[in-house]
Write a protein that holds these residues in place. Sequence first.
Motif, PDB file in Angstrom:
ATOM      1  N   ASP A 114       0.833  -1.212   0.000  1.00 13.54           N
ATOM      2  CA  ASP A 114       0.000   0.000   0.000  1.00 13.54           C
ATOM      3  C   ASP A 114       0.861   1.253   0.000  1.00 13.54           C
ATOM      4  O   ASP A 114       0.546   2.238  -0.682  1.00 13.54           O
ATOM      5  N   TRP A 115       1.960   1.202   0.787  1.00 14.87           N
ATOM      6  CA  TRP A 115       2.846   2.373   0.828  1.00 14.87           C
ATOM      7  C   TRP A 115       3.443   2.638  -0.549  1.00 14.87           C
ATOM      8  O   TRP A 115       3.472   3.788  -1.014  1.00 14.87           O
ATOM      9  N   VAL A 116       3.919   1.576  -1.226  1.00 14.53           N
ATOM     10  CA  VAL A 116       4.523   1.744  -2.560  1.00 14.53           C
ATOM     11  C   VAL A 116       3.481   2.248  -3.552  1.00 14.53           C
ATOM     12  O   VAL A 116       3.744   3.179  -4.337  1.00 14.53           O
ATOM     13  N   LEU A 117       2.272   1.672  -3.518  1.00 16.80           N
ATOM     14  CA  LEU A 117       1.216   2.098  -4.447  1.00 16.80           C
ATOM     15  C   LEU A 117       0.825   3.550  -4.202  1.00 16.80           C
ATOM     16  O   LEU A 117       0.637   4.322  -5.152  1.00 16.80           O
ATOM     17  N   ASP A 118       0.706   3.911  -2.924  1.00  8.57           N
ATOM     18  CA  ASP A 118       0.341   5.290  -2.587  1.00  8.57           C
ATOM     19  C   ASP A 118       1.455   6.249  -2.997  1.00  8.57           C
ATOM     20  O   ASP A 118       1.177   7.331  -3.544  1.00  8.57           O
ATOM     21  N   TYR A 119       2.699   5.849  -2.727  1.00  9.47           N
ATOM     22  CA  TYR A 119       3.832   6.678  -3.137  1.00  9.47           C
ATOM     23  C   TYR A 119       3.792   6.898  -4.652  1.00  9.47           C
ATOM     24  O   TYR A 119       3.932   8.035  -5.131  1.00  9.47           O
ATOM     25  N   TRP A 155       2.106 -19.053   3.841  1.00 10.69           N
ATOM     26  CA  TRP A 155       2.950 -18.206   2.992  1.00 10.69           C
ATOM     27  C   TRP A 155       2.366 -18.117   1.586  1.00 10.69           C
ATOM     28  O   TRP A 155       2.296 -17.027   0.996  1.00 10.69           O
ATOM     29  N   SER A 156       1.903 -19.236   1.061  1.00  9.97           N
ATOM     30  CA  SER A 156       1.335 -19.266  -0.286  1.00  9.97           C
ATOM     31  C   SER A 156       0.083 -18.403  -0.372  1.00  9.97           C
ATOM     32  O   SER A 156      -0.103 -17.653  -1.335  1.00  9.97           O
ATOM     33  N   ARG A 157      -0.780 -18.520   0.638  1.00  7.05           N
ATOM     34  CA  ARG A 157      -2.002 -17.699   0.628  1.00  7.05           C
ATOM     35  C   ARG A 157      -1.649 -16.217   0.666  1.00  7.05           C
ATOM     36  O   ARG A 157      -2.244 -15.392  -0.038  1.00  7.05           O
ATOM     37  N   ASN A 158      -0.651 -15.884   1.500  1.00  2.93           N
ATOM     38  CA  ASN A 158      -0.226 -14.481   1.576  1.00  2.93           C
ATOM     39  C   ASN A 158       0.320 -13.994   0.241  1.00  2.93           C
ATOM     40  O   ASN A 158      -0.023 -12.908  -0.236  1.00  2.93           O
ATOM     41  N   MET A 159       1.189 -14.812  -0.366  1.00  2.00           N
ATOM     42  CA  MET A 159       1.796 -14.404  -1.641  1.00  2.00           C
ATOM     43  C   MET A 159       0.757 -14.205  -2.728  1.00  2.00           C
ATOM     44  O   MET A 159       0.889 -13.310  -3.576  1.00  2.00           O
ATOM     45  N   GLN A 160      -0.269 -15.039  -2.729  1.00  2.00           N
ATOM     46  CA  GLN A 160      -1.345 -14.877  -3.710  1.00  2.00           C
ATOM     47  C   GLN A 160      -1.998 -13.506  -3.557  1.00  2.00           C
ATOM     48  O   GLN A 160      -2.234 -12.793  -4.540  1.00  2.00           O
ATOM     49  N   GLU A 161      -2.274 -13.130  -2.304  1.00  2.00           N
ATOM     50  CA  GLU A 161      -2.893 -11.826  -2.048  1.00  2.00           C
ATOM     51  C   GLU A 161      -1.950 -10.686  -2.415  1.00  2.00           C
ATOM     52  O   GLU A 161      -2.363  -9.678  -2.994  1.00  2.00           O
ATOM     53  N   TRP A 162      -0.663 -10.842  -2.081  1.00  2.00           N
ATOM     54  CA  TRP A 162       0.294  -9.776  -2.380  1.00  2.00           C
ATOM     55  C   TRP A 162       0.416  -9.532  -3.876  1.00  2.00           C
ATOM     56  O   TRP A 162       0.401  -8.386  -4.335  1.00  2.00           O
ATOM     57  N   THR A 163       0.580 -10.610  -4.625  1.00  2.00           N
ATOM     58  CA  THR A 163       0.783 -10.452  -6.072  1.00  2.00           C
ATOM     59  C   THR A 163      -0.471  -9.905  -6.748  1.00  2.00           C
ATOM     60  O   THR A 163      -0.381  -9.088  -7.664  1.00  2.00           O
ATOM     61  N   ASP A 164      -1.658 -10.338  -6.285  1.00  2.00           N
ATOM     62  CA  ASP A 164      -2.912  -9.803  -6.851  1.00  2.00           C
ATOM     63  C   ASP A 164      -3.006  -8.302  -6.600  1.00  2.00           C
ATOM     64  O   ASP A 164      -3.332  -7.522  -7.510  1.00  2.00           O
ATOM     65  N   ALA A 166      -0.584  -6.081  -5.831  1.00  2.00           N
ATOM     66  CA  ALA A 166       0.452  -5.276  -6.491  1.00  2.00           C
ATOM     67  C   ALA A 166       0.232  -5.219  -8.002  1.00  2.00           C
ATOM     68  O   ALA A 166       0.489  -4.182  -8.631  1.00  2.00           O
ATOM     69  N   ARG A 167      -0.260  -6.316  -8.567  1.00  2.00           N
ATOM     70  CA  ARG A 167      -0.458  -6.328 -10.019  1.00  2.00           C
ATOM     71  C   ARG A 167      -1.570  -5.375 -10.431  1.00  2.00           C
ATOM     72  O   ARG A 167      -1.522  -4.775 -11.492  1.00  2.00           O
ATOM     73  N   GLU A 168      -2.570  -5.233  -9.577  1.00  2.00           N
ATOM     74  CA  GLU A 168      -3.638  -4.264  -9.851  1.00  2.00           C
ATOM     75  C   GLU A 168      -3.064  -2.854  -9.944  1.00  2.00           C
ATOM     76  O   GLU A 168      -3.597  -1.999 -10.646  1.00  2.00           O
ATOM     77  N   GLY A 169      -1.990  -2.621  -9.216  1.00  2.00           N
ATOM     78  CA  GLY A 169      -1.337  -1.306  -9.240  1.00  2.00           C
ATOM     79  C   GLY A 169      -0.270  -1.191 -10.308  1.00  2.00           C
ATOM     80  O   GLY A 169       0.450  -0.189 -10.362  1.00  2.00           O
TER      81      GLY A 169
END
Length: 305
Positions: A114-119, A155-164, A166-169
């Motif tokens: 969120d910080w990177v996307l907002d930045y 970890w896998s569930r987290n990574m799925q959420e992270w990549t989804d 970040a990719r939207e951004g």
Amino acid sequence: MGEQFHAKAKPRIVLVVCFLLLLPFLFTSSAMEEQKATWLWDASLIEHPEPILDFCREQGVGVIFLQIQKNVKDERYGRFIAAAREADISVHALDGRPEWAYEKQGGEAEKFIDWVLDYNRHAPAEERFAGIQFDVEPYQLKRWERDQAGVVEEWSRNMQEWTDKAREGGLYMSAAVPFWLGKIETEDGRGLSRWMLERFDALAVMSYRDSGTQMVDLSRGMLNEADRLGKSVWIGMELGETKEGDHVSFFRKPVTVMEEEMKNAYRLSEVHTSFAGLAIHHYEAWIEKIAAANPKREPGSSMGN
């Protein structure tokens, strides 16, 4: 006379044709040697971007994985990224802790995204991060030894959420991973390296050895998987001091040996379409090593490479 001309010209034409056919291969090696990335852990250094970028330009670095630190102001990130962009270097925001693999702490990674996307939303185009790299490494956790499958599941569930997210951004997503990642299975029985390559744009393989051949050998499985999936792989190279043994790092090797092994790694890897170059760990260790080998050298001056 015409026949005589054609007879003499024929060998020359053959030589020219052979040269043209070989031309791409002649330039592949030097081009590949320009593809390097490096990790920069101390973000306070970007207050003075010139020495960093001069060194990176000189060494053929095209990507910097920059550790994000809260005590560094957004304006400094912006100035550094803009200066890097002028030098044809892209900057990726870097962060991660082993605990981020846990479902309860995965939210910390989301805050980072969120910080990177907002930045990026508020920054001019030339000052935006090109991507994100995660360095999570949950195998450092005590729980990994007794419940590896449970940690991998979270970890896998987290990574799925992270990549989804970040990719939207529109962010390029990569992760630093151990070379043995493919031996770890996900819930559906696939190797974790393949699972991650399907979700991330690239992986940086921590194939740390003091031999170019061994570095490539340790990365070969992921290179092959990435070839098939159309993804990218950086081969990691350790230059810092480590307690894991001299064979893991080039810390005690002369610069000349290190650079020869770099060339060897490129030569062995260029057959892979997925090969993105070497990822050097890390900038601070690298510049110290070069400076120690060339004490009279001015920062940013040519080394004749």
